[in-house]
Design a protein around this motif. Structure first.
Motif, short mmCIF file in Angstrom:
data_model
loop_
_atom_site.label_atom_id
_atom_site.label_comp_id
_atom_site.label_asym_id
_atom_site.label_seq_id
_atom_site.Cartn_x
_atom_site.Cartn_y
_atom_site.Cartn_z
N ARG A 367 0.22 -1.26 -0.18
CA ARG A 367 0.02 0.15 -0.62
C ARG A 367 0.83 1.25 -0.01
NH1 ARG A 367 -4.18 -1.38 4.02
NH2 ARG A 367 -4.44 1.22 3.90
N SER A 403 -4.35 7.54 -1.73
CA SER A 403 -6.15 7.08 -1.78
C SER A 403 -4.48 5.66 -0.98
CB SER A 403 -6.38 6.75 -2.80
OG SER A 403 -6.76 7.58 -3.63
N GLN A 404 -5.64 5.29 -0.27
CA GLN A 404 -5.68 3.36 0.48
C GLN A 404 -3.81 3.55 1.30
OE1 GLN A 404 -7.67 1.02 0.54
NE2 GLN A 404 -9.13 2.12 -0.96
N ARG A 427 -11.70 10.97 4.48
CA ARG A 427 -11.02 10.28 4.34
C ARG A 427 -11.39 8.48 5.03
NH1 ARG A 427 -6.35 11.57 0.44
NH2 ARG A 427 -6.45 9.20 0.76
N ASP A 429 -10.23 5.29 3.46
CA ASP A 429 -9.59 4.55 3.35
C ASP A 429 -8.30 4.18 4.21
OD1 ASP A 429 -8.58 7.01 2.81
OD2 ASP A 429 -8.37 6.24 0.49
#
Length: 452
Positions: A367, A403-404, A427, A429
Motif C-alpha cells: 500500500r 489513496s489507501q 478520508r 481509506d
C-alpha cells in the motif's frame, strides 16, 4: 560543589524542550527565570527548600508557552524583570542593556542579546565581580542558537545577523561562565538534538558550529539552514505574553461531562480532542475527534492543530492524569476547557463511533505510505516511495494524501493524529502503522531511503 550545585535548580519541561530555573539567593528568597504558566515544578522545588520567589525574570516574549511571571507576582508579590523594549502591559521592572538588579548579595545584569526576538535580554549572574553564569534564553544555546524567524520570514535574516553579534558578545565572557539556556533539545525554537541542557562559554567556543563559523555570512547560512517548521500557535503567544496571561485564582479543575453535555457543546462549535492511547482511539472514537495522545508532547500538537477559540472537550480513559492534561493546555493559552468525557460514558449512551485500522509493519503489503514526520526525520531515512507531508501542514494538504495510504511517524502517536484529521476531512481509506520506518525495514529486510 559549585554555585549551580548548591543554589541553582533547572526545571526541565521535556515536552516543550525548555528549561526554567530557580535560584536560591541565600536568604530564603529565590529568583525564577523563564518560568511557564505551569508552575507546579517550580513551586514544588521552592517549597522543598523553604524558598519564596521574590524575582521572576523573563529573557524574552516567549512564543512557545505563556509566562508564569504574572502569576508569581500575583500570588507572592514577585518583582517581574523583563526588557523595557518588550512594552509589556502589566507591572514589571523594565530593563535595558547594562541595568543591574541587587538580589541581596548577588547581582543580575541585563545584556541586550537580540536575535531570537527584538527585545531579547540575557541575564548575567554575578557574585561581586565574579561572573557565575548567564541565563541566555533563546540566544546562545547548547550547540546552536534559537531560531530567528518568529517575527516572520521577511525578518529572519536581519535577526540572524543580530543573533551573530549577540552570540559573539556572550562568547567574550570568561570561559568558566556557566551558560543556562531556556531552549534545548526537543524545542521547536532550537535545532540540535542532544542530552545536555547547560554548558559553559568555553565549551561552546570550542564546539558550537555557529561560534566557529568563519564569518557572519557563514553563520547566517548555517542558522537559517537549520530552521525547521514551527507550531502555528507560536504566532499568537508572544502577543499574549506582552499583554500578560490571565491570573488563575484557584487550582484549575476539569469537570466531568456527560454524553448529553458533549452533544450540546458540539452544537456550539466545541472541538473534541481524544487523549487516549492510539490503540483505544483506533478501536472506537467519537466522529470528528482529533487524536492527540496525552504524553510529554501533547501541548505542542494541541497548539499546532486545534483552534484556541473554541470550547475543548477531552475524551479520556479512567486513570489518565487530568491535572497534567489541564496544565498542558493552560500553559499554551487554552483557557476554554469545557471538561472531559470518559469514553465509557459515550459508549454506554449509545454514541456513534468510528474506527481506524492499526497495522503492524509485517501487514503493510504494497500500500502507499504517507510519512507525516518532520522533513529532517524524513530525509534521515524513509520508506522508499513514501509521500512526505509534515503533520503540522496536513490540515491544509489533506487532498495530497495518497489513496489507501498507511500513515506513519516514528512510533504511531503522530500518525494517529494525522489519520484522525484525514478522517474528519472525509478520508476513510486509511490505516496507521503501529511503529515507524525502522519497523518496516526490519519486517521487510529492505533498507530505508535517505534524502528528500
Amino acid at each position: 560543589m559549585g554555585f549551580a550545585d548548591d543554589h541553582l535548580i533547572p526545571l526541565v519541561d521535556t515536552g516543550l524542550g525548555n528549561s526554567a530555573y530557580l535560584v536560591g539567593l541565600g536568604d530564603g528568597r529565590a529568583l525564577g527565570v523563564d518560568a511557564s504558566r505551569d508552575l507546579r515544578a517550580l513551586r514544588h522545588a521552592a517549597g522543598r527548600r523553604g524558598l519564596t520567589v521574590a524575582f521572576a525574570a523573563d529573557t524574552h516574549l516567549h512564543a512557545d508557552f505563556l509566562t508564569g511571571a504574572v502569576q508569581l507576582a500575583h500570588d507572592g508579590g514577585a518583582t517581574i524583570l523583563a526588557s523595557a523594549a518588550g512594552r509589556r502591559s502589566f507591572p514589571h521592572r523594565g530593563l535595558t542593556d547594562g541595568d543591574e538588579i541587587d538580589l541581596g548579595g548577588l547581582t543580575l545584569r541585563a545584556l541586550a542579546t537580540p536575535g531570537h526576538t527584538d527585545e531579547h535580554l540575557s541575564f548575567l549572574l554575578l557574585d561581586g565581580a565574579r561572573e557565575l553564569g548567564v541565563f541566555t534564553g533563546g540566544s546562545l544555546i547548547v550547540g546552536s542558537a534559537a531560531r530567528t524567524d518568529l517575527l516572520g520570514a521577511d525578518r529572519a535574516e536581519e535577526l540572524a545577523r543580530a543573533q551573530y553579534r549577540s552570540l559573539r558578545r556572550l562568547a567574550e565572557l570568561p570561559d568558566h561562565v556557566a551558560v543556562w539556556p531556556t531552549h534545548g533539545a526537543g524545542s521547536f525554537c532550537s535545532a540540535p538534538p542532544g542530552a545536555e541542557r547547560t554548558t559553559t562559554v568555553g565549551t561552546q567556543k570550542l564546539t558550537n558550529p555557529l561560534l566557529t563559523a568563519a564569518d557572519e555570512d557563514t553563520f547566517v547560512r548555517q542558522l537559517l539552514g537549520s530552521l525547521g517548521s514551527y507550531p502555528a500557535y507560536f504566532d499568537r503567544l508572544a502577543e499574549a505574553n506582552r499583554r500578560g496571561p490571565a491570573v488563575l485564582d484557584a487550582e484549575p479543575v476539569l469537570p466531568t461531562l456527560t454524553a448529553h453535555d458533549v452533544r450540546r457543546l458540539l452544537g456550539q462549535g466545541a472541538e473534541v480532542v481524544d487523549v487516549r492511547p492510539i490503540a483505544d482511539f483506533a478501536a472506537g472514537h467519537i466522529p470528528g475527534a482529533v487524536s492527540i495522545q496525552l504524553r510529554d508532547q501533547f501541548a505542542t500538537w494541541l497548539g499546532w492543530l486545534v483552534p484556541d477559540d473554541a470550547p475543548l472537550v477531552f475524551v479520556t480513559n479512567p486513570g489518565q492524569d487530568l491535572a497534567e492534561l489541564t496544565w498542558q493546555a493552560l500553559k499554551i493559552g487554552y483557557d476554554r476547557l469545557a471538561g472531559h468525557l470518559p469514553m465509557t460514558a459515550w459508549a454506554a449512551d449509545g454514541g456513534e463511533q468510528r474506527t481506524i485500522e492499526l497495522l503492524t509493519a509485517d501487514r503493510m503489503a504494497d500500500r502507499p505510505v504517507l510519512d507525516i514526520r518532520q522533513q529532517s526525520e524524513h530525509k534521515a531515512g524513509h520508506v522508499p516511495g513514501a509521500v512526505g507531508i509534515e503533520l503540522g501542514d496536513l490540515p491544509t494538504r489533506t487532498g495530497e494524501a495518497p489513496s489507501q495510504a498507511i500513515v506513519h511517524c516514528g512510533h504511531g502517536e503522530r500518525a494517529m493524529t494525522a489519520a484522525s484529521l484525514l478522517q474528519r476531512a472525509g478520508r476513510h481509506d486509511l490505516a496507521v502503522l503501529a511503529g515507524g520506518p525502522h519497523d518496516w525495514a526490519r519486517a521487510t529486510g529492505h533498507p530505508l531511503e535517505e534524502g528528500p
